[in-house]
Design an enzyme around this catalytic site. Sequence first.
Site, PDB file in Angstrom:
ATOM      1  N   ASP A  34     -15.562 -11.434  10.521  1.00  0.00           N
ATOM      2  CA  ASP A  34     -15.465  -9.860  10.006  1.00  0.00           C
ATOM      3  C   ASP A  34     -16.496  -9.000  10.762  1.00  0.00           C
ATOM      4  OD1 ASP A  34     -13.864  -8.893   7.302  1.00  0.00           O
ATOM      5  OD2 ASP A  34     -15.208  -7.471   8.342  1.00  0.00           O
ATOM      6  N   ALA A  83      -7.458  -9.303   9.665  1.00  0.00           N
ATOM      7  CA  ALA A  83      -8.433  -8.217  10.233  1.00  0.00           C
ATOM      8  C   ALA A  83      -7.469  -7.152  10.715  1.00  0.00           C
ATOM      9  CB  ALA A  83      -9.346  -8.642  11.374  1.00  0.00           C
ATOM     10  N   THR A 134       3.023  -6.314   7.384  1.00  0.00           N
ATOM     11  CA  THR A 134       2.999  -5.317   6.217  1.00  0.00           C
ATOM     12  C   THR A 134       4.622  -5.147   6.221  1.00  0.00           C
ATOM     13  OG1 THR A 134       2.846  -2.989   5.565  1.00  0.00           O
ATOM     14  CG2 THR A 134       2.464  -3.532   7.849  1.00  0.00           C
ATOM     15  N   ASP A 135       5.126  -4.521   5.021  1.00  0.00           N
ATOM     16  CA  ASP A 135       6.485  -4.256   4.965  1.00  0.00           C
ATOM     17  C   ASP A 135       6.753  -2.649   5.635  1.00  0.00           C
ATOM     18  OD1 ASP A 135       5.232  -2.560   3.217  1.00  0.00           O
ATOM     19  OD2 ASP A 135       6.540  -2.978   1.581  1.00  0.00           O
ATOM     20  N   GLU A 136       5.633  -1.985   6.017  1.00  0.00           N
ATOM     21  CA  GLU A 136       5.690  -0.431   6.601  1.00  0.00           C
ATOM     22  C   GLU A 136       6.159  -0.606   8.132  1.00  0.00           C
ATOM     23  OE1 GLU A 136       2.457   2.036   5.968  1.00  0.00           O
ATOM     24  OE2 GLU A 136       1.838   1.225   4.047  1.00  0.00           O
ATOM     25  N   TYR A 160      -0.740   3.657  11.675  1.00  0.00           N
ATOM     26  CA  TYR A 160      -0.792   2.343  10.916  1.00  0.00           C
ATOM     27  C   TYR A 160       0.289   1.575  11.377  1.00  0.00           C
ATOM     28  CZ  TYR A 160      -1.057  -1.307   7.521  1.00  0.00           C
ATOM     29  OH  TYR A 160      -0.972  -2.347   6.897  1.00  0.00           O
ATOM     30  N   LYS A 164       0.692  -1.869  13.629  1.00  0.00           N
ATOM     31  CA  LYS A 164       0.949  -3.346  12.983  1.00  0.00           C
ATOM     32  C   LYS A 164       2.240  -3.723  13.446  1.00  0.00           C
ATOM     33  CE  LYS A 164      -0.747  -5.306  10.151  1.00  0.00           C
ATOM     34  NZ  LYS A 164      -1.846  -6.312  10.040  1.00  0.00           N
ATOM     35  N   ARG A 224       6.715   2.357  -4.086  1.00  0.00           N
ATOM     36  CA  ARG A 224       5.985   0.975  -3.577  1.00  0.00           C
ATOM     37  C   ARG A 224       6.291   0.012  -4.485  1.00  0.00           C
ATOM     38  NH1 ARG A 224       6.161   4.507  -0.177  1.00  0.00           N
ATOM     39  NH2 ARG A 224       4.446   5.418   1.181  1.00  0.00           N
TER      40      ARG A 224
HETATM   41  P1  NAD Z   1      -9.098  -3.994   4.239  1.00  0.00           P
HETATM   42  O1  NAD Z   1      -9.055  -2.805   4.964  1.00  0.00           O
HETATM   43  O2  NAD Z   1      -9.592  -4.180   2.927  1.00  0.00           O
HETATM   44  O3  NAD Z   1      -9.744  -5.302   5.127  1.00  0.00           O
HETATM   45  C1  NAD Z   1      -9.822  -5.378   6.573  1.00  0.00           C
HETATM   46  C2  NAD Z   1     -10.884  -6.209   7.011  1.00  0.00           C
HETATM   47  O4  NAD Z   1     -10.873  -6.583   8.364  1.00  0.00           O
HETATM   48  C3  NAD Z   1     -12.330  -5.618   6.606  1.00  0.00           C
HETATM   49  O5  NAD Z   1     -13.261  -6.802   6.105  1.00  0.00           O
HETATM   50  C4  NAD Z   1     -12.842  -5.166   8.156  1.00  0.00           C
HETATM   51  O6  NAD Z   1     -14.131  -5.163   8.102  1.00  0.00           O
HETATM   52  C5  NAD Z   1     -12.184  -6.364   9.094  1.00  0.00           C
HETATM   53  N1  NAD Z   1     -12.157  -5.782  10.090  1.00  0.00           N
HETATM   54  C6  NAD Z   1     -11.426  -4.395  10.712  1.00  0.00           C
HETATM   55  N2  NAD Z   1     -11.606  -4.216  11.990  1.00  0.00           N
HETATM   56  C7  NAD Z   1     -12.027  -5.479  12.369  1.00  0.00           C
HETATM   57  C8  NAD Z   1     -12.325  -5.892  13.750  1.00  0.00           C
HETATM   58  N3  NAD Z   1     -12.203  -5.415  14.852  1.00  0.00           N
HETATM   59  N4  NAD Z   1     -13.129  -7.298  13.818  1.00  0.00           N
HETATM   60  C9  NAD Z   1     -13.145  -8.104  12.864  1.00  0.00           C
HETATM   61  N5  NAD Z   1     -12.838  -7.665  11.500  1.00  0.00           N
HETATM   62  C10 NAD Z   1     -12.393  -6.180  11.284  1.00  0.00           C
HETATM   63  O7  NAD Z   1      -7.566  -4.764   4.445  1.00  0.00           O
HETATM   64  P2  NAD Z   1      -6.480  -5.385   3.432  1.00  0.00           P
HETATM   65  O8  NAD Z   1      -5.912  -4.453   2.693  1.00  0.00           O
HETATM   66  O9  NAD Z   1      -7.377  -6.419   2.883  1.00  0.00           O
HETATM   67  O10 NAD Z   1      -5.507  -5.926   4.520  1.00  0.00           O
HETATM   68  C11 NAD Z   1      -5.442  -7.118   5.204  1.00  0.00           C
HETATM   69  C12 NAD Z   1      -4.299  -7.233   6.012  1.00  0.00           C
HETATM   70  O11 NAD Z   1      -3.062  -7.279   5.306  1.00  0.00           O
HETATM   71  C13 NAD Z   1      -4.105  -6.187   6.955  1.00  0.00           C
HETATM   72  O12 NAD Z   1      -3.799  -6.811   8.315  1.00  0.00           O
HETATM   73  C14 NAD Z   1      -2.916  -5.399   6.505  1.00  0.00           C
HETATM   74  O13 NAD Z   1      -2.222  -4.641   7.660  1.00  0.00           O
HETATM   75  C15 NAD Z   1      -2.290  -6.347   5.828  1.00  0.00           C
HETATM   76  N6  NAD Z   1      -1.537  -5.693   4.653  1.00  0.00           N
HETATM   77  C16 NAD Z   1      -2.173  -5.146   3.657  1.00  0.00           C
HETATM   78  C17 NAD Z   1      -1.306  -4.653   2.409  1.00  0.00           C
HETATM   79  C18 NAD Z   1      -2.144  -3.994   1.434  1.00  0.00           C
HETATM   80  O14 NAD Z   1      -1.532  -3.600   0.273  1.00  0.00           O
HETATM   81  N7  NAD Z   1      -3.530  -3.795   1.530  1.00  0.00           N
HETATM   82  C19 NAD Z   1      -0.150  -5.009   2.464  1.00  0.00           C
HETATM   83  C20 NAD Z   1       0.384  -5.862   3.424  1.00  0.00           C
HETATM   84  C21 NAD Z   1      -0.348  -6.250   4.615  1.00  0.00           C
HETATM   85  O1  DAU Z   2       3.077  -1.260   1.628  1.00  0.00           O
HETATM   86  C1  DAU Z   2       2.152  -2.087   2.301  1.00  0.00           C
HETATM   87  C2  DAU Z   2       0.889  -1.201   2.906  1.00  0.00           C
HETATM   88  O2  DAU Z   2       0.426  -0.489   1.373  1.00  0.00           O
HETATM   89  C3  DAU Z   2      -0.082  -1.864   3.542  1.00  0.00           C
HETATM   90  O3  DAU Z   2       0.339  -2.325   4.733  1.00  0.00           O
HETATM   91  C4  DAU Z   2      -1.550  -0.777   3.659  1.00  0.00           C
HETATM   92  O4  DAU Z   2      -2.463  -1.466   4.475  1.00  0.00           O
HETATM   93  C5  DAU Z   2      -1.825  -0.547   2.215  1.00  0.00           C
HETATM   94  O5  DAU Z   2      -2.596   0.615   2.513  1.00  0.00           O
HETATM   95  C6  DAU Z   2      -0.676   0.026   1.600  1.00  0.00           C
HETATM   96  O6  DAU Z   2      -0.497   1.476   2.184  1.00  0.00           O
HETATM   97  P1  DAU Z   2       0.146   2.558   1.259  1.00  0.00           P
HETATM   98  O7  DAU Z   2      -0.016   3.651   2.154  1.00  0.00           O
HETATM   99  O8  DAU Z   2       1.465   2.555   0.590  1.00  0.00           O
HETATM  100  O9  DAU Z   2      -1.044   2.564   0.179  1.00  0.00           O
HETATM  101  P2  DAU Z   2      -1.956   3.671  -0.559  1.00  0.00           P
HETATM  102  O10 DAU Z   2      -2.735   2.900  -1.642  1.00  0.00           O
HETATM  103  O11 DAU Z   2      -2.645   4.520   0.367  1.00  0.00           O
HETATM  104  O12 DAU Z   2      -0.842   4.691  -1.163  1.00  0.00           O
HETATM  105  C7  DAU Z   2       0.158   4.297  -2.132  1.00  0.00           C
HETATM  106  C8  DAU Z   2       0.921   5.386  -2.412  1.00  0.00           C
HETATM  107  O13 DAU Z   2      -0.029   6.081  -3.161  1.00  0.00           O
HETATM  108  C9  DAU Z   2       1.523   5.998  -1.161  1.00  0.00           C
HETATM  109  O14 DAU Z   2       2.837   6.686  -1.472  1.00  0.00           O
HETATM  110  C10 DAU Z   2       0.452   7.288  -0.982  1.00  0.00           C
HETATM  111  C11 DAU Z   2       0.405   7.772  -2.554  1.00  0.00           C
HETATM  112  N1  DAU Z   2      -1.157   8.177  -2.947  1.00  0.00           N
HETATM  113  C12 DAU Z   2      -2.188   7.664  -2.110  1.00  0.00           C
HETATM  114  C13 DAU Z   2      -3.468   7.792  -2.471  1.00  0.00           C
HETATM  115  C14 DAU Z   2      -4.577   7.171  -1.746  1.00  0.00           C
HETATM  116  C15 DAU Z   2      -1.162   9.305  -3.488  1.00  0.00           C
HETATM  117  O15 DAU Z   2      -0.372   9.886  -4.217  1.00  0.00           O
HETATM  118  N2  DAU Z   2      -2.525   9.658  -3.805  1.00  0.00           N
HETATM  119  C16 DAU Z   2      -3.584   9.344  -3.128  1.00  0.00           C
HETATM  120  O16 DAU Z   2      -4.790   9.674  -3.317  1.00  0.00           O
END
Ligand code: NAD
Ligand code: DAU
Length: 366
Positions: A34, A83, A134-136, A160, A164, A224
């Site tokens: 990381d 990551a 991700t589903d995005e 983003y 992905k 979502r």
């Molecule tokens: P996060 O941002 O919380 O964590 C990302 C981690 O990757 C961090 O620890 C960061 O330090 C590390 N990182 C970033 N750039 C790096 C690099 N160049 N080299 C090594 N490490 C690096 O993200 P998350 O929410 O835990 O998401 C993890 C994975 O799951 C991502 O690939 C994201 O696209 C995917 N994902 C997230 C969600 C969600 O809801 N959060 C949903 C579906 C998929």
């Molecule tokens: O769907 C999977 C994705 O979900 C992952 O791939 C991404 O890494 C993860 O960040 C997440 O993306 P979203 O954009 O859906 O998540 P976020 O929590 O940023 O926002 C969720 C929803 O809420 C979105 O419709 C934007 C809205 N939002 C978000 C923030 C931060 C608000 O209305 N107000 C806010 O302050």
Amino acid sequence: MKKLLVTGGAGFIGANFVHYWMAKYSADKVVVLDALTYAGNIANLDSVKDDANFTFVHGNICDQALIETLLVEHSIDTLVHFAAESHVDRSITGPDAFIETNIIGTYSLLKAAKKVWLDGDSILAGHRFHHVSTDEVYGTLSPTDPAFTEDTAYAPNSPYSASKAASDHLVRAYHHTYGLNVTTSNCSNNYGPFHFPEKLIPLVITNILHDTALPIYGDGQQIRDWLYVEDHAYGIDLVLQDGRVGENYNIGGDNEWANIDIVKTISKLVEQEFIKNKDLATRFPAAKAARAQNTESLITYVKDRLGHDRRYAIDATKTNNELSYKPKESFETGIAKTVAWYLNNEAWWQSVMDGSYQNWIAEQYS
Ligand code: NAD
Ligand code: DAU
């Protein structure tokens, strides 16, 4: 026994995956790589850091030579790639880091895996490159569209999701062209412990406790599909154990919520916790609930996110049928656990919001 390299294991989902994996497969070796960006926090791995089967490496996935060394020195057979730069809002204001980490970084990992696992004197049997996506990547849905399946055409809308999608395509190509054993999972929105407070659910919980506005983008009717983070780890586990090489698997909670309803639900849950536990009013005196005032009054409609996707929904039929996947947590239990975790872990969220702490802690491990 597997030997895993987990990239991004100090982030939200990666850390939860490491906790899940090491509790379930205690004989496996786990190496976390990381870069400890603002989203990565070594303290997320405190509970496993002293385990003899755990190693933390501070480094970047773009460093191909480092990846090759780790694959060889730790005899890695399974790479689980979390990551990424993960926050959509940051990708709108600064896409560069997303292109670098999500595309170039994934490419660097694929090159290293090919070189070590396929190009040597013999091919490493049973190797696996699992890519967490991700589903995005599927784009956006109208309220009446059917949910995304693995056959839905990619149509990413933000920097983003485009980054992905690009990484998903590279992973697919390394299987098709070179025969690398890859799987990809496309998951919906996660929530749970260690979620960085820039994302909707932890932001709302921490803002309520600080008595600051709860920003709702646009009309708040965006939808979502929320999944408890441990159920994401469980889905990846099933894909690693029984998933077919070269396949994509959707993972989702079948749990669609409009943003405004999520925020109102959390507001009510926090109020209920303050009624049950009088100590909370002393610990969080700024919170409206400490004065028996209405938390929802903090809701503030703000300018919409650029290019904001209206609705995501996952059809996980393939994963459910092929791998017998079913989330263990209901939304009711998952969100209650999550609110309780943030109420009990103020030190964690205060510290990750303080960059100096994060830099300091990173130095301890470099
Ligand atoms: P996060 O941002 O919380 O964590 C990302 C981690 O990757 C961090 O620890 C960061 O330090 C590390 N990182 C970033 N750039 C790096 C690099 N160049 N080299 C090594 N490490 C690096 O993200 P998350 O929410 O835990 O998401 C993890 C994975 O799951 C991502 O690939 C994201 O696209 C995917 N994902 C997230 C969600 C969600 O809801 N959060 C949903 C579906 C998929
Ligand atoms: O769907 C999977 C994705 O979900 C992952 O791939 C991404 O890494 C993860 O960040 C997440 O993306 P979203 O954009 O859906 O998540 P976020 O929590 O940023 O926002 C969720 C929803 O809420 C979105 O419709 C934007 C809205 N939002 C978000 C923030 C931060 C608000 O209305 N107000 C806010 O302050």
